[in-house]
Scaffold this motif. Structure first.
Motif, PDB file in Angstrom:
ATOM      1  N   ILE A 200      -5.503   1.188   8.671  1.00 28.80           N
ATOM      2  CA  ILE A 200      -4.422   0.198   8.677  1.00 28.80           C
ATOM      3  C   ILE A 200      -4.841  -1.072   7.947  1.00 28.80           C
ATOM      4  CG2 ILE A 200      -3.044  -1.321  10.162  1.00 28.80           C
ATOM      5  CD1 ILE A 200      -3.089   0.983  12.242  1.00 28.80           C
ATOM      6  N   THR A 201      -6.042  -1.565   8.246  1.00 29.53           N
ATOM      7  CA  THR A 201      -6.509  -2.777   7.560  1.00 29.53           C
ATOM      8  C   THR A 201      -6.762  -2.505   6.085  1.00 29.53           C
ATOM      9  OG1 THR A 201      -8.805  -2.290   8.215  1.00 29.53           O
ATOM     10  CG2 THR A 201      -7.528  -3.774   9.640  1.00 29.53           C
ATOM     11  N   GLY A 202      -7.065  -1.254   5.757  1.00 34.47           N
ATOM     12  CA  GLY A 202      -7.235  -0.906   4.346  1.00 34.47           C
ATOM     13  C   GLY A 202      -5.930  -1.039   3.581  1.00 34.47           C
ATOM     14  N   THR A 203      -4.835  -0.574   4.195  1.00 34.14           N
ATOM     15  CA  THR A 203      -3.539  -0.707   3.529  1.00 34.14           C
ATOM     16  C   THR A 203      -3.125  -2.173   3.423  1.00 34.14           C
ATOM     17  OG1 THR A 203      -2.276  -0.487   5.605  1.00 34.14           O
ATOM     18  CG2 THR A 203      -2.780   1.531   4.406  1.00 34.14           C
ATOM     19  N   MET A 204      -3.528  -2.972   4.407  1.00 32.98           N
ATOM     20  CA  MET A 204      -3.218  -4.407   4.371  1.00 32.98           C
ATOM     21  C   MET A 204      -4.027  -5.115   3.296  1.00 32.98           C
ATOM     22  SD  MET A 204      -2.904  -5.118   8.482  1.00 32.98           S
ATOM     23  CE  MET A 204      -2.341  -6.821   8.302  1.00 32.98           C
ATOM     24  N   THR A 205      -5.271  -4.680   3.116  1.00 31.03           N
ATOM     25  CA  THR A 205      -6.095  -5.242   2.030  1.00 31.03           C
ATOM     26  C   THR A 205      -5.475  -4.920   0.680  1.00 31.03           C
ATOM     27  OG1 THR A 205      -8.093  -4.945   3.378  1.00 31.03           O
ATOM     28  CG2 THR A 205      -8.402  -5.275   1.016  1.00 31.03           C
ATOM     29  N   THR A 206      -5.021  -3.672   0.541  1.00 27.95           N
ATOM     30  CA  THR A 206      -4.323  -3.283  -0.682  1.00 27.95           C
ATOM     31  C   THR A 206      -3.054  -4.102  -0.864  1.00 27.95           C
ATOM     32  OG1 THR A 206      -5.170  -1.020  -0.542  1.00 27.95           O
ATOM     33  CG2 THR A 206      -3.201  -1.372  -1.882  1.00 27.95           C
ATOM     34  N   GLY A 207      -2.332  -4.307   0.243  1.00 31.57           N
ATOM     35  CA  GLY A 207      -1.088  -5.057   0.177  1.00 31.57           C
ATOM     36  C   GLY A 207      -1.268  -6.503  -0.236  1.00 31.57           C
ATOM     37  N   ALA A 208      -2.448  -7.031   0.039  1.00 31.11           N
ATOM     38  CA  ALA A 208      -2.731  -8.415  -0.342  1.00 31.11           C
ATOM     39  C   ALA A 208      -3.333  -8.511  -1.743  1.00 31.11           C
ATOM     40  CB  ALA A 208      -3.691  -9.047   0.669  1.00 31.11           C
ATOM     41  N   GLY A 209      -3.609  -7.354  -2.344  1.00 26.18           N
ATOM     42  CA  GLY A 209      -4.292  -7.340  -3.637  1.00 26.18           C
ATOM     43  C   GLY A 209      -3.355  -7.338  -4.821  1.00 26.18           C
ATOM     44  N   VAL A 210      -3.948  -7.108  -5.976  1.00 26.25           N
ATOM     45  CA  VAL A 210      -3.214  -7.262  -7.241  1.00 26.25           C
ATOM     46  C   VAL A 210      -2.547  -5.976  -7.705  1.00 26.25           C
ATOM     47  CG1 VAL A 210      -4.702  -9.126  -8.001  1.00 26.25           C
ATOM     48  CG2 VAL A 210      -5.330  -6.770  -8.545  1.00 26.25           C
ATOM     49  N   HIS A 211      -2.927  -4.838  -7.145  1.00 25.63           N
ATOM     50  CA  HIS A 211      -2.402  -3.562  -7.638  1.00 25.63           C
ATOM     51  C   HIS A 211      -1.144  -3.186  -6.853  1.00 25.63           C
ATOM     52  CE1 HIS A 211      -5.916  -3.334 -10.049  1.00 25.63           C
ATOM     53  NE2 HIS A 211      -6.727  -3.189  -9.018  1.00 25.63           N
ATOM     54  N   SER A 212      -0.029  -3.720  -7.285  1.00 26.82           N
ATOM     55  CA  SER A 212       1.225  -3.525  -6.567  1.00 26.82           C
ATOM     56  C   SER A 212       1.803  -2.144  -6.769  1.00 26.82           C
ATOM     57  CB  SER A 212       2.249  -4.554  -7.039  1.00 26.82           C
ATOM     58  OG  SER A 212       2.531  -4.375  -8.418  1.00 26.82           O
ATOM     59  N   GLY A 213       1.498  -1.513  -7.872  1.00 30.43           N
ATOM     60  CA  GLY A 213       2.051  -0.192  -8.161  1.00 30.43           C
ATOM     61  C   GLY A 213       2.930  -0.176  -9.388  1.00 30.43           C
ATOM     62  N   TRP A 229     -10.316 -12.627   3.256  1.00 33.12           N
ATOM     63  CA  TRP A 229     -10.358 -12.485   4.720  1.00 33.12           C
ATOM     64  C   TRP A 229      -9.993 -11.069   5.135  1.00 33.12           C
ATOM     65  CZ3 TRP A 229      -6.401 -11.419   8.280  1.00 33.12           C
ATOM     66  CH2 TRP A 229      -6.741 -11.592   9.623  1.00 33.12           C
ATOM     67  N   MET A 230      -8.945 -10.518   4.513  1.00 29.85           N
ATOM     68  CA  MET A 230      -8.476  -9.183   4.869  1.00 29.85           C
ATOM     69  C   MET A 230      -9.535  -8.131   4.539  1.00 29.85           C
ATOM     70  SD  MET A 230      -5.587  -8.215   6.286  1.00 29.85           S
ATOM     71  CE  MET A 230      -6.465  -7.113   7.385  1.00 29.85           C
ATOM     72  N   ALA A 231     -10.222  -8.295   3.416  1.00 30.95           N
ATOM     73  CA  ALA A 231     -11.269  -7.349   3.026  1.00 30.95           C
ATOM     74  C   ALA A 231     -12.422  -7.367   4.025  1.00 30.95           C
ATOM     75  CB  ALA A 231     -11.779  -7.678   1.630  1.00 30.95           C
ATOM     76  N   HIS A 232     -12.750  -8.558   4.548  1.00 29.53           N
ATOM     77  CA  HIS A 232     -13.821  -8.649   5.539  1.00 29.53           C
ATOM     78  C   HIS A 232     -13.413  -7.976   6.855  1.00 29.53           C
ATOM     79  CE1 HIS A 232     -15.796 -11.537   2.833  1.00 29.53           C
ATOM     80  NE2 HIS A 232     -16.882 -11.317   3.561  1.00 29.53           N
ATOM     81  N   VAL A 233     -12.176  -8.176   7.278  1.00 28.65           N
ATOM     82  CA  VAL A 233     -11.691  -7.511   8.493  1.00 28.65           C
ATOM     83  C   VAL A 233     -11.766  -5.998   8.326  1.00 28.65           C
ATOM     84  CG1 VAL A 233      -9.675  -7.100   9.958  1.00 28.65           C
ATOM     85  CG2 VAL A 233     -10.209  -9.430   9.183  1.00 28.65           C
ATOM     86  N   HIS A 234     -11.346  -5.524   7.156  1.00 35.49           N
ATOM     87  CA  HIS A 234     -11.392  -4.092   6.860  1.00 35.49           C
ATOM     88  C   HIS A 234     -12.832  -3.584   6.884  1.00 35.49           C
ATOM     89  CE1 HIS A 234     -10.504  -0.246   5.097  1.00 35.49           C
ATOM     90  NE2 HIS A 234     -11.090  -0.526   3.954  1.00 35.49           N
ATOM     91  N   GLY A 235     -13.727  -4.329   6.271  1.00 33.62           N
ATOM     92  CA  GLY A 235     -15.133  -3.921   6.227  1.00 33.62           C
ATOM     93  C   GLY A 235     -15.773  -3.888   7.608  1.00 33.62           C
ATOM     94  N   TYR A 236     -15.500  -4.907   8.420  1.00 29.16           N
ATOM     95  CA  TYR A 236     -16.080  -4.947   9.764  1.00 29.16           C
ATOM     96  C   TYR A 236     -15.549  -3.808  10.634  1.00 29.16           C
ATOM     97  CZ  TYR A 236     -17.727  -9.629   8.497  1.00 29.16           C
ATOM     98  OH  TYR A 236     -18.338 -10.687   7.874  1.00 29.16           O
ATOM     99  N   SER A 237     -14.278  -3.459  10.449  1.00 29.66           N
ATOM    100  CA  SER A 237     -13.717  -2.345  11.220  1.00 29.66           C
ATOM    101  C   SER A 237     -14.384  -1.026  10.826  1.00 29.66           C
ATOM    102  CB  SER A 237     -12.197  -2.260  11.030  1.00 29.66           C
ATOM    103  OG  SER A 237     -11.860  -1.974   9.680  1.00 29.66           O
ATOM    104  N   MET A 238     -14.782  -0.915   9.569  1.00 28.43           N
ATOM    105  CA  MET A 238     -15.522   0.267   9.127  1.00 28.43           C
ATOM    106  C   MET A 238     -16.879   0.356   9.828  1.00 28.43           C
ATOM    107  SD  MET A 238     -15.957   3.001   7.274  1.00 28.43           S
ATOM    108  CE  MET A 238     -14.881   3.109   5.847  1.00 28.43           C
TER     109      MET A 238
END
Length: 344
Positions: A200-213, A229-238
Motif C-alpha cells: 500500500i505504501t509502495g503505491t502511495m510512493t508511486t502516487g507521489a512520484g513523477v511517473h503518472s502514466g 517522506w513517503m519513500a521512507h515510510v515504505h522502506g521502513y515497512s519493508m
C-alpha cells in the motif's frame, strides 16, 4: 497401470465422466497450467508498469474501446508507441483470461475438491474485475488512487494463484496436516499484514512520484505528500516485513521443518533483500524509469513466495488420488485411457 488397479474396483454402474466429459488432466498438467497462470498474473503487472514509465497510459484514451468509435489504435490519435504499448497491455488480459479458463476447466475435468475449484473461479472473476478497474483508471485520467487500486488486486490474485498451485499438488483425499506450530503461523500472519502495508505504501510512493502514466498528465492528480517522506515510510515497512519473515524462517529451523520449507523461507528472504536493494537504488538515483519494472516484478515474486511458504503451513498428505488429484478424477482418467485403447 497395475499399481492403481486396487483403487479402481470393477463396477456394474457406468462411470460418470461429467463435467468436461473427455478430459481428466493429471496433477502434473494441472500444476503446469496453474504455474503459467501464476507467472502471467505477475507478468501483467510488469507490462502495466511499462505502460506507466513510457507515459503510454492514455495511448488508448477510453475503455473498452481504444479510442472513441474504434476498438483498435487509430493513426494520429496518439503517438504510435504509446498506442502500441497500452493496446498491447490490454491484449495480454485475454492471454491471462485464457490461462485462468484453462486452469478452471482442468480442475473441473479432474473433479477436484471445492477449495480448488472456487480458487480457480476467483482467478477468472478477479481478472475481469481488474479489466474494469483498468478502464476506470483510464477514464479518470490515471489519478493516483485509481492506479493504486489497479495494482493492489493483482497482488491479491498473485497470492491466491500461488496457493492454488500448491493445493493442486495435494491429493484431495489426503489428511489435512499442520506442518508448522501455531506460533509460526501467527507470526506469518503478522508478516502478511506487514507485507500489505509495504504494498500500500509502495503505491502511495508511486502516487507521489513523477511517473503518472502519461507524458501529458504531469503532476496533476498525484498524491500531494512529500515523496521523500513517503519513500521512507515504505522502506521502513519493508524492514518490518523482513523482520517478521526472519522470525518465521528461524522458527522453521528451530522446529526442524522439511528441507523444502526451509529452502522456501531462505529464498523468500533473498528476494526481499533484492527488492529492498532495488528500492534503495531507486531512491538514490531519483527513481529512474528503467528501475520501476524490475521493482514491480520483484513485488510479484515476493508476494508469490510469501504465499507459497504460507500455504505449506497446512497441507494434505497421504491419500490415494495420485493421478488426477481426486478419487473420482483418477477413476475418470483411467476410464478415459481404457476407452481410448478400446477405440484403437
Amino acid at each position: 497401470m497395475s499399481h492403481v488397479s486396487t483403487s479402481v474396483a470393477p463396477s456394474n454402474n457406468p462411470v460418470e465422466l461429467k463435467p468436461i466429459a473427455f478430459w481428466a488432466p493429471t496433477i502434473k498438467v494441472q500444476r503446469i497450467l496453474a504455474l503459467l497462470l501464476l507467472i502471467f498474473q505477475g507478468g501483467i503487472t510488469v507490462t502495466g508498469s511499462i505502460v506507466r514509465v513510457t507515459g503510454s497510459g492514455l495511448g488508448c484514451d477510453t475503455w473498452p474501446l481504444c479510442h472513441e468509435g474504434s476498438l483498435v489504435p487509430v493513426a494520429g490519435a496518439a503517438p504510435w508507441i504509446h498506442q502500441a504499448v497500452e493496446f498491447g497491455n490490454r491484449m495480454l488480459t485475454f492471454v491471462l483470461i485464457a490461462a485462468a479458463l484453462a486452469v478452471f476447466l482442468a480442475v473441473l475435468g479432474a473433479k477436484r475438491r471445492r477449495e480448488i475449484v472456487v480458487n480457480s473461479f476467483v482467478q477468472g472473476l478477479g481478472i475481469i474485475l481488474q479489466a474494469i478497474i483498468g478502464g476506470i483508471t483510464v477514464l479518470v485520467d490515471l489519478h493516483w488512487y485509481a492506479v493504486a487500486l489497479h495494482f493492489l488486486p493483482s497482488m491479491i490474485l498473485v497470492f491466491l494463484a500461488a496457493i492454488l498451485y500448491t493445493r493442486i499438488g495435494e491429493p484431495d483425499d489426503g489428511e489435512v496436516t499442520t506442518m508448522f506450530p501455531n506460533w509460526i503461523r501467527n507470526v506469518a500472519i503478522v508478516g502478511a499484514i506487514a507485507l500489505a502495508v509495504v504494498l500500500i505504501t509502495g503505491t502511495m510512493t508511486t502516487g507521489a512520484g513523477v511517473h503518472s502514466g502519461d507524458s501529458g498528465v504531469g503532476m496533476e492528480g498525484r498524491l500531494e505528500v512529500s515523496i521523500d517522506w513517503m519513500a521512507h515510510v515504505h522502506g521502513y515497512s519493508m524492514y518490518v516485513y523482513l523482520f517478521f519473515t526472519l522470525i518465521v524462517v528461524a522458527g522453521l529451523y528451530k522446529v526442524k521443518a522439511s528441507q523444502h520449507n526451509k529452502k522456501l523461507g531462505l529464498m523468500l528472504i533473498v528476494f526481499i533483500l533484492i527488492q529492498a536493494g532495488i528500492g534503495i537504488l531507486q531512491y538514490r538515483m531519483g527513481v529512474p524509469r528503467w528501475s520501476i519494472p524490475f521493482h514491480i516484478a520483484m513485488s510479484s515474486v515476493v508476494v508469490a513466495f510469501t504465499s507459497l511458504l504460507w500455504a505449506q503451513g497446512r497441507v494434505r498428505v497421504g491419500g490415494t488420488a495420485t493421478i488426477a488429484g481426486s478419487v473420482d478424477g483418477d477413476i475418470k482418467n483411467i476410464a478415459l485411457a481404457e476407452s481410448k485403447k478400446v477405440g484403437k
